[in-house]
Design a protein around this motif. Sequence first.
Motif, PDB file in Angstrom:
ATOM      1  N   TYR A   1      -6.825  10.906  -8.613  1.00 19.42           N
ATOM      2  CA  TYR A   1      -7.055  11.664  -7.392  1.00 19.42           C
ATOM      3  C   TYR A   1      -5.725  12.257  -6.911  1.00 19.42           C
ATOM      4  N   GLU A   2      -5.673  13.576  -6.831  1.00 20.35           N
ATOM      5  CA  GLU A   2      -4.406  14.283  -6.598  1.00 20.35           C
ATOM      6  C   GLU A   2      -3.740  13.882  -5.287  1.00 20.35           C
ATOM      7  N   LYS A   3      -4.523  13.678  -4.238  1.00 17.43           N
ATOM      8  CA  LYS A   3      -3.940  13.395  -2.927  1.00 17.43           C
ATOM      9  C   LYS A   3      -3.328  12.003  -2.832  1.00 17.43           C
ATOM     10  N   ILE A   4      -3.727  11.102  -3.738  1.00 20.43           N
ATOM     11  CA  ILE A   4      -3.149   9.758  -3.734  1.00 20.43           C
ATOM     12  C   ILE A   4      -2.157   9.668  -4.903  1.00 20.43           C
ATOM     13  N   SER A   5      -0.985  10.191  -4.680  1.00 17.32           N
ATOM     14  CA  SER A   5       0.063  10.177  -5.703  1.00 17.32           C
ATOM     15  C   SER A   5       0.848   8.873  -5.634  1.00 17.32           C
ATOM     16  N   LEU A   6       1.730   8.680  -6.599  1.00 20.12           N
ATOM     17  CA  LEU A   6       2.574   7.490  -6.578  1.00 20.12           C
ATOM     18  C   LEU A   6       3.489   7.506  -5.356  1.00 20.12           C
ATOM     19  N   ASP A   7       3.969   8.691  -4.982  1.00 20.37           N
ATOM     20  CA  ASP A   7       4.819   8.788  -3.794  1.00 20.37           C
ATOM     21  C   ASP A   7       4.046   8.412  -2.539  1.00 20.37           C
ATOM     22  N   GLN A   8       2.766   8.812  -2.484  1.00 15.92           N
ATOM     23  CA  GLN A   8       1.938   8.430  -1.345  1.00 15.92           C
ATOM     24  C   GLN A   8       1.752   6.913  -1.296  1.00 15.92           C
ATOM     25  N   LEU A   9       1.534   6.331  -2.459  1.00 19.09           N
ATOM     26  CA  LEU A   9       1.354   4.878  -2.521  1.00 19.09           C
ATOM     27  C   LEU A   9       2.628   4.160  -2.098  1.00 19.09           C
ATOM     28  N   LYS A  10       3.777   4.711  -2.494  1.00 16.67           N
ATOM     29  CA  LYS A  10       5.058   4.118  -2.094  1.00 16.67           C
ATOM     30  C   LYS A  10       5.280   4.233  -0.591  1.00 16.67           C
ATOM     31  N   ALA A  11       4.610   5.202   0.025  1.00 18.05           N
ATOM     32  CA  ALA A  11       4.749   5.403   1.470  1.00 18.05           C
ATOM     33  C   ALA A  11       3.643   4.696   2.247  1.00 18.05           C
ATOM     34  N   PHE A  12       3.048   3.687   1.672  1.00 15.75           N
ATOM     35  CA  PHE A  12       1.992   2.912   2.324  1.00 15.75           C
ATOM     36  C   PHE A  12       2.414   2.490   3.726  1.00 15.75           C
ATOM     37  N   ARG A  13       1.557   2.774   4.690  1.00  9.18           N
ATOM     38  CA  ARG A  13       1.757   2.452   6.106  1.00  9.18           C
ATOM     39  C   ARG A  13       2.871   3.270   6.767  1.00  9.18           C
TER      40      ARG A  13
ATOM     41  N   GLY B   1      -7.529  -4.693   2.878  1.00  6.52           N
ATOM     42  CA  GLY B   1      -7.019  -4.691   1.505  1.00  6.52           C
ATOM     43  C   GLY B   1      -6.926  -3.284   0.944  1.00  6.52           C
ATOM     44  N   SER B   2      -6.528  -2.336   1.772  1.00  4.24           N
ATOM     45  CA  SER B   2      -6.585  -0.914   1.421  1.00  4.24           C
ATOM     46  C   SER B   2      -5.777  -0.559   0.177  1.00  4.24           C
ATOM     47  N   THR B   3      -4.724  -1.304  -0.118  1.00  8.16           N
ATOM     48  CA  THR B   3      -3.921  -0.945  -1.295  1.00  8.16           C
ATOM     49  C   THR B   3      -4.725  -1.073  -2.587  1.00  8.16           C
ATOM     50  N   LEU B   4      -5.766  -1.895  -2.597  1.00  4.78           N
ATOM     51  CA  LEU B   4      -6.638  -1.956  -3.774  1.00  4.78           C
ATOM     52  C   LEU B   4      -7.271  -0.586  -4.014  1.00  4.78           C
ATOM     53  N   LEU B   5      -7.808   0.017  -2.966  1.00  6.54           N
ATOM     54  CA  LEU B   5      -8.433   1.328  -3.090  1.00  6.54           C
ATOM     55  C   LEU B   5      -7.417   2.390  -3.480  1.00  6.54           C
ATOM     56  N   TYR B   6      -6.252   2.374  -2.852  1.00  9.22           N
ATOM     57  CA  TYR B   6      -5.243   3.394  -3.153  1.00  9.22           C
ATOM     58  C   TYR B   6      -4.764   3.293  -4.603  1.00  9.22           C
ATOM     59  N   ALA B   7      -4.578   2.074  -5.090  1.00 11.89           N
ATOM     60  CA  ALA B   7      -4.162   1.901  -6.488  1.00 11.89           C
ATOM     61  C   ALA B   7      -5.228   2.439  -7.427  1.00 11.89           C
ATOM     62  N   LEU B   8      -6.500   2.182  -7.113  1.00 12.00           N
ATOM     63  CA  LEU B   8      -7.598   2.688  -7.930  1.00 12.00           C
ATOM     64  C   LEU B   8      -7.646   4.212  -7.937  1.00 12.00           C
ATOM     65  N   LEU B   9      -7.463   4.803  -6.767  1.00 18.40           N
ATOM     66  CA  LEU B   9      -7.525   6.256  -6.671  1.00 18.40           C
ATOM     67  C   LEU B   9      -6.357   6.913  -7.396  1.00 18.40           C
ATOM     68  N   TYR B  10      -5.177   6.321  -7.283  1.00 19.11           N
ATOM     69  CA  TYR B  10      -4.015   6.858  -7.998  1.00 19.11           C
ATOM     70  C   TYR B  10      -4.220   6.780  -9.506  1.00 19.11           C
TER      71      TYR B  10
END
Length: 236
Positions: free
Chosen positions: A83-95, A70-79
């Motif tokens: 947290y600078e390294k987890i940007s919206l563009d990074q989230l859009k590039a999931f996997r 369920g990693s997207t839960l963590l990424y959404a929280l970090l964004y």
Amino acid sequence: MTTEHPLQPLAHAIRFLAVDAILAAGEGHQGVPLGMAEIATALYTQHLKHAPQDPTWFDRDRVVLSNGHGSTLLYALLYLSGYEKISLDQLKAFRVLGSHCAGHPEYDPAAGIEVTTGQLGQGIANALGMAIAEAHLRAKFGADLVNHYTYAFVGDGCLQEGVGQEMIALAGHLGLGHLILLWDDNAITDDGATHLSISEDVSDRFRVAGWQVIEVDGHDIDAVSHAIAAAKQDAR
């Protein structure tokens, strides 16, 4: 007329970001962000001691996503936390190859990812090790320097692995009061309902090992927050 909790829009945002990333990738696990958004909201807004602008600050609380599928839960929280390294563009590039948002969390403390979690049970075992390290350092150097909590998001599968029972037993024996598990008790796994493979009362497994156990509605932000507060006051 029921009034929505002031923090509920944040839980909705977590779900939207997490599930949207999964849909864009065409693969991933929606269950964790759908089931644990309010739990995550309560933790990150009302309890978590962290510094997104200084993510490797030594005395930060640690968060382990043991149910790493369920990693997207963590990424959404970090964004959303900044947290600078987890940007919206990074989230859009999931996997997508090269993205910080892999299918399972990959170790990167500067991004807010404390540990790699792949095989179920691995995450809670790592959380146990982190809590042991915290307790040792706090005893050696004092609570003024070391005084943080380790939180782990946990699914049913984590607790069905053999290492899960070993972790429960050792943590209870050592009395690691700064270790808090947040279990999404939804009675389902990828293979079907949990009753197909397990019949014991999992909460009682923790109780007999010396844990404090608090059972609440995981979609009630206030109830979750009060439970976390109570857990932090208990030495178990």
